[in-house]
Design a protein around this motif. Structure first.
Motif, PDB file in Angstrom:
ATOM      1  N   ALA A  11       0.830  -1.206   0.000  1.00  0.00           N
ATOM      2  CA  ALA A  11       0.000   0.000   0.000  1.00  0.00           C
ATOM      3  C   ALA A  11       0.863   1.255   0.000  1.00  0.00           C
ATOM      4  O   ALA A  11       0.526   2.252  -0.647  1.00  0.00           O
ATOM      5  CB  ALA A  11      -0.931   0.006   1.209  1.00  0.00           C
ATOM      6  N   THR A  15      -0.206  -0.280  -4.270  1.00  0.00           N
ATOM      7  CA  THR A  15      -1.591  -0.747  -4.302  1.00  0.00           C
ATOM      8  C   THR A  15      -1.987  -1.371  -2.972  1.00  0.00           C
ATOM      9  O   THR A  15      -1.141  -1.934  -2.255  1.00  0.00           O
ATOM     10  CB  THR A  15      -1.811  -1.778  -5.418  1.00  0.00           C
ATOM     11  OG1 THR A  15      -3.186  -2.157  -5.458  1.00  0.00           O
ATOM     12  CG2 THR A  15      -0.956  -3.005  -5.214  1.00  0.00           C
ATOM     13  N   ASP A  16      -3.283  -1.247  -2.663  1.00  0.00           N
ATOM     14  CA  ASP A  16      -3.816  -1.942  -1.492  1.00  0.00           C
ATOM     15  C   ASP A  16      -4.597  -3.184  -1.902  1.00  0.00           C
ATOM     16  O   ASP A  16      -5.324  -3.771  -1.110  1.00  0.00           O
ATOM     17  CB  ASP A  16      -4.704  -1.004  -0.672  1.00  0.00           C
ATOM     18  CG  ASP A  16      -5.916  -0.506  -1.465  1.00  0.00           C
ATOM     19  OD1 ASP A  16      -6.066  -0.887  -2.642  1.00  0.00           O
ATOM     20  OD2 ASP A  16      -6.706   0.274  -0.903  1.00  0.00           O
ATOM     21  N   ARG A  19      -6.822  -0.762  -5.724  1.00  0.00           N
ATOM     22  CA  ARG A  19      -6.595   0.519  -6.389  1.00  0.00           C
ATOM     23  C   ARG A  19      -5.149   0.933  -6.202  1.00  0.00           C
ATOM     24  O   ARG A  19      -4.429   0.383  -5.357  1.00  0.00           O
ATOM     25  CB  ARG A  19      -7.507   1.596  -5.788  1.00  0.00           C
ATOM     26  CG  ARG A  19      -7.298   1.762  -4.282  1.00  0.00           C
ATOM     27  CD  ARG A  19      -8.191   2.791  -3.663  1.00  0.00           C
ATOM     28  NE  ARG A  19      -7.949   2.855  -2.220  1.00  0.00           N
ATOM     29  CZ  ARG A  19      -8.492   3.752  -1.409  1.00  0.00           C
ATOM     30  NH1 ARG A  19      -9.307   4.661  -1.902  1.00  0.00           N
ATOM     31  NH2 ARG A  19      -8.229   3.736  -0.119  1.00  0.00           N
ATOM     32  N   THR A  21      -2.275   3.195  -4.784  1.00  0.00           N
ATOM     33  CA  THR A  21      -2.136   3.922  -3.530  1.00  0.00           C
ATOM     34  C   THR A  21      -0.687   4.358  -3.346  1.00  0.00           C
ATOM     35  O   THR A  21       0.189   4.034  -4.150  1.00  0.00           O
ATOM     36  CB  THR A  21      -2.538   3.049  -2.323  1.00  0.00           C
ATOM     37  OG1 THR A  21      -1.687   1.881  -2.289  1.00  0.00           O
ATOM     38  CG2 THR A  21      -3.988   2.608  -2.388  1.00  0.00           C
ATOM     39  N   PRO A 183      -5.826   8.415  -1.842  1.00  0.00           N
ATOM     40  CA  PRO A 183      -4.947   7.480  -1.132  1.00  0.00           C
ATOM     41  C   PRO A 183      -3.472   7.661  -1.495  1.00  0.00           C
ATOM     42  O   PRO A 183      -2.813   6.755  -2.010  1.00  0.00           O
ATOM     43  CB  PRO A 183      -5.465   6.111  -1.581  1.00  0.00           C
ATOM     44  CG  PRO A 183      -5.988   6.357  -2.964  1.00  0.00           C
ATOM     45  CD  PRO A 183      -6.592   7.738  -2.921  1.00  0.00           C
ATOM     46  N   ASP A 184      -2.940   8.840  -1.224  1.00  0.00           N
ATOM     47  CA  ASP A 184      -1.535   9.123  -1.516  1.00  0.00           C
ATOM     48  C   ASP A 184      -0.667   8.546  -0.399  1.00  0.00           C
ATOM     49  O   ASP A 184      -1.137   7.848   0.500  1.00  0.00           O
ATOM     50  CB  ASP A 184      -1.322  10.631  -1.666  1.00  0.00           C
ATOM     51  CG  ASP A 184      -1.439  11.351  -0.344  1.00  0.00           C
ATOM     52  OD1 ASP A 184      -2.379  11.031   0.425  1.00  0.00           O
ATOM     53  OD2 ASP A 184      -0.596  12.213  -0.048  1.00  0.00           O
ATOM     54  N   ILE A 188      -1.864   6.796   3.293  1.00  0.00           N
ATOM     55  CA  ILE A 188      -1.546   5.420   3.686  1.00  0.00           C
ATOM     56  C   ILE A 188      -0.828   5.407   5.023  1.00  0.00           C
ATOM     57  O   ILE A 188      -1.100   4.556   5.884  1.00  0.00           O
ATOM     58  CB  ILE A 188      -0.690   4.733   2.605  1.00  0.00           C
ATOM     59  CG1 ILE A 188      -1.474   4.634   1.291  1.00  0.00           C
ATOM     60  CG2 ILE A 188      -0.247   3.351   3.073  1.00  0.00           C
ATOM     61  CD1 ILE A 188      -2.789   3.893   1.397  1.00  0.00           C
TER      62      ILE A 188
END
Length: 238
Positions: A11, A15-16, A19, A21, A183-184, A188
């Motif tokens: 993440a 990615t998480d 999407r 992130t 979600p930058d 996170i």
């Protein structure tokens, strides 16, 4: 730190699972905002140095406002303020655009970095050698040809050091995107901290990634300076 990274490192980086992130979103925002901002800044810088007040004054007011107010405030006005206007909610296209946090973030970043880049390029245009301009006019070049062949290429080269600083500042400025639920990297880190209560590790790893990204940008611009500013580098005697 090891447990936190085992759970969140993907993440943090890209990615998480559902999407993009983290660092990937941060760098994508940086590329989009600085690229669009630079493209818009070129004609605005030309207008900024124009002797025609009706051209230069609106650009001056724009850059004055966006350089004189915090980026975070600009983002909140665009993300929360504009969407609260009735005309925006009742206009389908505006409603679709401003209801998406990422769109508001990019718009705020573009307007902000464009203002700074406009002034950087305008200063570089003013510093272009008067002799080079007069030589171009002596060859019968029009203003458009002068800008394309002499003024803008020289201004771009002169502005590389200042532009590198602006890109790095913009990288750091992307950290306010969390306010629009994007979600930058910092978002996170905040989520990891909320889940683990390990603030030093959560924010420390984010800071390390920002630092590595900064070093990468510095290296890129250093290469650009070595290529396009070679003629102004000091020559050391053997």
């Amino acid at each position: 730190m090891t447990d936190l990274l085992q759970e969140y490192w993907r993440a943090y980086l890209w990615t998480d699972g559902t999407r993009l992130t983290g660092l990937a979103v941060t760098m994508w925002m940086l590329v989009l905002s600085t690229g669009i901002g630079f493209a818009l800044a070129v004609p605005l810088a030309i207008a900024r140095v124009s002797p025609r007040r009706w051209l230069s004054l609106p650009v001056h007011l724009y850059t004055y406002v966006f350089r004189g107010t915090p980026l975070y405030v600009q983002l909140l006005l665009i993300y929360s303020g504009i969407y609260g206007l009735q005309i925006v909610r009742e206009t389908e296209l505006l409603n679709l655009f401003f209801r998406v946090g990422f769109n508001c973030v990019i718009l705020a970043f573009v307007l902000n970095t464009c203002a700074y880049t406009t002034e950087i390029l305008a200063g570089a245009i003013r510093s272009v050698s008067h002799g080079a301009v007069e030589a171009g006019r002596a060859y019968g070049m029009s203003d458009a040809v002068l800008y394309r062949r002499i003024i803008l290429p020289d201004a771009f080269r002169r502005s590389i050091p200042a532009l590198s600083n602006e890109v790095i500042f913009m990288l750091h400025g992307t950290s306010v995107a969390f306010a629009a639920t994007v979600p930058d990297l910092l978002k996170i880190a905040r989520d990891a901290n909320a889940d683990t209560f390990r603030s030093f590790e959560a924010f420390g790893f984010a800071g390390l990634l920002y630092l590595l990204a900064t070093f990468f940008l510095v290296w890129l611009f250093r290469k650009a300076e070595q290529r396009w500013l070679r003629h102004v580098q000091p020559h050391h005697a053997a």
